[in-house]
Write a protein that holds these residues in place. Structure first.
Motif, PDB file in Angstrom:
ATOM      1  N   GLU A  94       0.812  -1.213   0.000  1.00 31.15           N
ATOM      2  CA  GLU A  94       0.000   0.000   0.000  1.00 31.15           C
ATOM      3  C   GLU A  94       0.853   1.273   0.000  1.00 31.15           C
ATOM      4  O   GLU A  94       0.575   2.210  -0.771  1.00 31.15           O
ATOM      5  N   PRO A  95       1.907   1.374   0.820  1.00 28.66           N
ATOM      6  CA  PRO A  95       2.771   2.566   0.732  1.00 28.66           C
ATOM      7  C   PRO A  95       3.399   2.748  -0.650  1.00 28.66           C
ATOM      8  O   PRO A  95       3.508   3.874  -1.142  1.00 28.66           O
ATOM      9  N   ARG A  96       3.797   1.634  -1.275  1.00 30.09           N
ATOM     10  CA  ARG A  96       4.413   1.745  -2.602  1.00 30.09           C
ATOM     11  C   ARG A  96       3.369   2.104  -3.654  1.00 30.09           C
ATOM     12  O   ARG A  96       3.663   2.830  -4.619  1.00 30.09           O
ATOM     13  N   ARG A  97       2.179   1.599  -3.483  1.00 32.03           N
ATOM     14  CA  ARG A  97       1.079   1.967  -4.383  1.00 32.03           C
ATOM     15  C   ARG A  97       0.775   3.461  -4.260  1.00 32.03           C
ATOM     16  O   ARG A  97       0.605   4.158  -5.256  1.00 32.03           O
ATOM     17  N   ARG A  98       0.704   3.960  -3.031  1.00 28.22           N
ATOM     18  CA  ARG A  98       0.461   5.390  -2.805  1.00 28.22           C
ATOM     19  C   ARG A  98       1.570   6.237  -3.452  1.00 28.22           C
ATOM     20  O   ARG A  98       1.298   7.269  -4.072  1.00 28.22           O
ATOM     21  N   ASP A  99       2.791   5.778  -3.298  1.00 26.06           N
ATOM     22  CA  ASP A  99       3.916   6.484  -3.880  1.00 26.06           C
ATOM     23  C   ASP A  99       3.803   6.535  -5.401  1.00 26.06           C
ATOM     24  O   ASP A  99       4.015   7.579  -6.024  1.00 26.06           O
ATOM     25  N   HIS A 100       3.453   5.413  -5.995  1.00 23.28           N
ATOM     26  CA  HIS A 100       3.358   5.292  -7.448  1.00 23.28           C
ATOM     27  C   HIS A 100       2.275   6.210  -8.007  1.00 23.28           C
ATOM     28  O   HIS A 100       2.520   7.039  -8.897  1.00 23.28           O
ATOM     29  N   ILE A 101       1.077   6.111  -7.463  1.00 22.67           N
ATOM     30  CA  ILE A 101      -0.051   6.876  -7.996  1.00 22.67           C
ATOM     31  C   ILE A 101       0.131   8.367  -7.746  1.00 22.67           C
ATOM     32  O   ILE A 101      -0.119   9.198  -8.630  1.00 22.67           O
ATOM     33  N   SER A 102       0.580   8.732  -6.549  1.00 22.50           N
ATOM     34  CA  SER A 102       0.706  10.153  -6.226  1.00 22.50           C
ATOM     35  C   SER A 102       1.742  10.840  -7.111  1.00 22.50           C
ATOM     36  O   SER A 102       1.586  12.012  -7.475  1.00 22.50           O
ATOM     37  N   HIS A 103       2.800  10.113  -7.480  1.00 20.28           N
ATOM     38  CA  HIS A 103       3.796  10.689  -8.383  1.00 20.28           C
ATOM     39  C   HIS A 103       3.159  11.057  -9.717  1.00 20.28           C
ATOM     40  O   HIS A 103       3.394  12.148 -10.255  1.00 20.28           O
ATOM     41  N   PHE A 104       2.342  10.173 -10.259  1.00 17.84           N
ATOM     42  CA  PHE A 104       1.734  10.439 -11.558  1.00 17.84           C
ATOM     43  C   PHE A 104       0.663  11.521 -11.479  1.00 17.84           C
ATOM     44  O   PHE A 104       0.447  12.251 -12.453  1.00 17.84           O
ATOM     45  N   ILE A 105       0.005  11.656 -10.341  1.00 18.60           N
ATOM     46  CA  ILE A 105      -0.958  12.755 -10.180  1.00 18.60           C
ATOM     47  C   ILE A 105      -0.229  14.097 -10.260  1.00 18.60           C
ATOM     48  O   ILE A 105      -0.673  15.024 -10.959  1.00 18.60           O
ATOM     49  N   LEU A 106       0.898  14.194  -9.569  1.00 15.25           N
ATOM     50  CA  LEU A 106       1.621  15.456  -9.599  1.00 15.25           C
ATOM     51  C   LEU A 106       2.276  15.726 -10.942  1.00 15.25           C
ATOM     52  O   LEU A 106       2.547  16.880 -11.281  1.00 15.25           O
ATOM     53  N   ARG A 107       2.524  14.690 -11.716  1.00 13.85           N
ATOM     54  CA  ARG A 107       2.983  14.930 -13.080  1.00 13.85           C
ATOM     55  C   ARG A 107       1.957  15.767 -13.841  1.00 13.85           C
ATOM     56  O   ARG A 107       2.304  16.665 -14.613  1.00 13.85           O
ATOM     57  N   LEU A 108       0.665  15.459 -13.639  1.00 12.53           N
ATOM     58  CA  LEU A 108      -0.384  16.219 -14.316  1.00 12.53           C
ATOM     59  C   LEU A 108      -0.374  17.680 -13.882  1.00 12.53           C
ATOM     60  O   LEU A 108      -0.575  18.584 -14.689  1.00 12.53           O
ATOM     61  N   ALA A 109      -0.140  17.916 -12.588  1.00 10.87           N
ATOM     62  CA  ALA A 109      -0.168  19.282 -12.067  1.00 10.87           C
ATOM     63  C   ALA A 109       1.102  20.053 -12.404  1.00 10.87           C
ATOM     64  O   ALA A 109       1.058  21.264 -12.640  1.00 10.87           O
ATOM     65  N   TYR A 110       2.237  19.362 -12.459  1.00 11.93           N
ATOM     66  CA  TYR A 110       3.515  20.054 -12.563  1.00 11.93           C
ATOM     67  C   TYR A 110       4.173  19.947 -13.932  1.00 11.93           C
ATOM     68  O   TYR A 110       5.351  20.258 -14.076  1.00 11.93           O
ATOM     69  N   CYS A 111       3.428  19.554 -14.942  1.00  9.28           N
ATOM     70  CA  CYS A 111       3.975  19.513 -16.299  1.00  9.28           C
ATOM     71  C   CYS A 111       3.619  20.770 -17.077  1.00  9.28           C
ATOM     72  O   CYS A 111       4.037  20.942 -18.219  1.00  9.28           O
TER      73      CYS A 111
END
Length: 507
Positions: A94-111
């Motif tokens: 679950e921590p690794r899943r959270r890490d994975h998904i949250s990274h891609f969410i911020l890609r949308l915001a910070y690109c």
């Protein structure tokens, strides 16, 4: 990644399958997530990731990257936010899943802009550096393989054969126990930074790199991979930008740590030309004080200065008509013919307000843009006072602003460490006699807004006092518009941001 109302379809995987999804506590994020998640989880993951990245930025400035305090405090924060950080911990899916998904969410915001991408890449690199530093040595080879980095550790026999050459060429091995150090054979063109610094042993087109030095190569590869991915994401934003739920959220996520764009829309007409001189001595950052003084002294600024200062004034409330009057009056004082100004300069002012050319309504320059682009040359007055002034001149400026000697010493130390925005923030605190300003300074107009908030007791700068103040809404009853405005406020705490986002999605 897909979003479906408030119902998330969890992947139901057996233990081995779950481990196969995320074999390590760190990754290059090469595969995007494919499960469905709710908008509530989307916002929670995004805000938690932002908390982590901002902590990384602050700890790096406060303690220095890689120091014992830095490592300890960062590990505590990662554990608190329930992200992955160590190998061999139980139930890490679950921590690794959270890490994975949250990274891609911020890609949308910070690109969405160069400044956003630069900030995001730097913090993600620092996070990867931390995780790699605590990765067990027996896991390194598998991590490299899973990240598509084809670096192979050489055998003990080969290491013994080249021991003297590698030891002599690698300063990082000084004082290190040779027998326990892994060495990797890497193509020469992947280690150019080490080669330029003469810090690596080369033979037959390959570099022999100790584990202590390989992190620099891994970070370079990660930077290139992430930079390319963000560029590709930016090109594919059309679908997200059309979503009435996601796009406002992504905009305010990015503004949370790089600041608003400080467009003139909500500030237009709030100051008069007569106020500019007094405001410059009270609430302008040093870079704008310098430009204002140069303009008053010389009755002229070159193009770089006019752009930086003109857009700043636009952001604090000058209308197009006021801007034309302000610049014309000042240039005429310098013996410029009014007709020459109208023909040669007024077009550029109208252009910056989106009234000419491509009709682009330009926004004020951020600190990062000022620091990293268009450095001033002789005769110029634009740029960042902390980045583009020599030490003695900066010291004299700080003394003229009545900054105490101890404060000047702190500021110069920050400048020496290339922490220019933090130095400006320290100047803000001393100038306004506050111990902690409570925000991260990212924009000259933010400096002005926060200064005015302190000096006026939280009231907006107004040209006329007849305008009624708008009461602050309670978090529990915020509507869509007020929730978003609360998020954009640079003084809002992370907890308040999360409450505002939740209210926004509960409407």
């Amino acid at each position: 990644m897909q979003f479906s109302g408030r119902i998330r379809k969890k992947l139901r995987l057996a233990g081995d399958q779950r481990n196969a999804c995320y074999p390590h506590s760190l990754q290059f994020y090469l595969q995007s997530p494919s499960e469905n998640i709710s908008l509530t989880e989307f916002e929670n993951l995004a805000v938690d990731r932002l908390k982590l990245l901002k902590t990384i930025e602050n700890l790096g400035v406060s303690y220095g990257k890689g120091t014992e305090q830095y490592q300890s405090k960062l590990e505590t924060e990662i554990r608190k936010l329930k992200f992955s950080y160590r190998e061999n911990l139980e139930d890490e899916y679950e921590p690794r899943r959270r890490d994975h998904i949250s990274h891609f969410i911020l890609r949308l915001a910070y690109c969405q802009s160069e400044d956003l991408r630069r900030w995001f890449i730097q913090q993600e690199m620092d996070l990867l550096r931390f995780r790699f530093s605590i990765l067990p040595k027996d896991k390194v080879q598998n991590f490299l393989k899973d990240s598509h980095l084809h670096f192979e550790a050489i055998s003990d026999e080969e290491k013994t054969l080249r021991e003297q050459d590698i030891m002599a060429s690698s300063p990082s091995l000084s004082g290190v126990k040779w027998e326990s150090e892994s060495v990797y054979k890497i193509p020469f063109d992947d280690v150019l930074d080490l080669f330029r610094g003469r810090k690596v042993y080369l033979e037959d087109g390959f570099a022999y790199v100790p584990l202590k030095d390989i992190v620099a190569i891994i970070l370079n590869e990660f930077r290139a991979t992430l930079s390319k991915a963000l560029a590709l994401t930016a090109r594919s934003l059309t679908a997200v930008q059309a979503d009435e739920w996601l796009q406002p959220l992504l905009n305010h996520l990015s503004h949370s740590y790089t600041g608003q764009d400080y467009s003139t829309l909500k500030n237009t007409g709030k100051i008069s030309l007569d106020q500019i001189d007094s405001l410059s001595t009270k609430s302008f950052p040093p870079c704008m004080c310098q430009l204002h003084k140069a303009l008053r002294d010389n009755h002229h600024l070159r193009h770089g200065g006019r752009m930086q200062y003109g857009l700043f004034l636009k952001g604090i409330g000058l209308t197009l008509e006021q801007a034309l009057q302000f610049w014309k009056q000042e240039f005429i004082r310098g013996k410029m013919d009014p007709d020459k100004f109208d023909k040669g300069y007024s077009y550029n002012i109208r252009h910056s307000f989106g009234k000419e050319g491509k009709r682009t309504d330009y926004t004020p320059f951020s600190c990062m843009k000022i620091i990293l682009t268009n450095p001033p040359s002789q005769g110029d007055y634009h740029g960042c006072s902390f980045r583009h002034s020599d030490t003695e001149l900066l010291k004299q400026k700080m003394q003229s602003y009545k900054i105490p000697a101890s404060g000047i010493s702190q500021i110069l130390d920050l400048v020496k460490g290339t922490h220019y925005q933090v130095a400006c923030q320290k100047y803000f605190e001393m100038r306004h006699n506050v111990d902690d300003c409570g925000f991260s300074l990212n924009h000259p107009n933010q400096f002005f807004v926060e200064s005015q908030r302190i000096l006026t007791g939280g009231k907006d700068t107004k040209k006329e006092s007849s305008q009624p103040e708008t009461p602050q809404p309670k978090a529990s009853v915020q509507k869509s518009r007020t929730a978003l405005s609360a998020l954009a406020s640079l003084n809002s705490s992370l907890e308040m941001e999360l409450e505002g986002l939740e209210d926004y999605f509960n409407i």
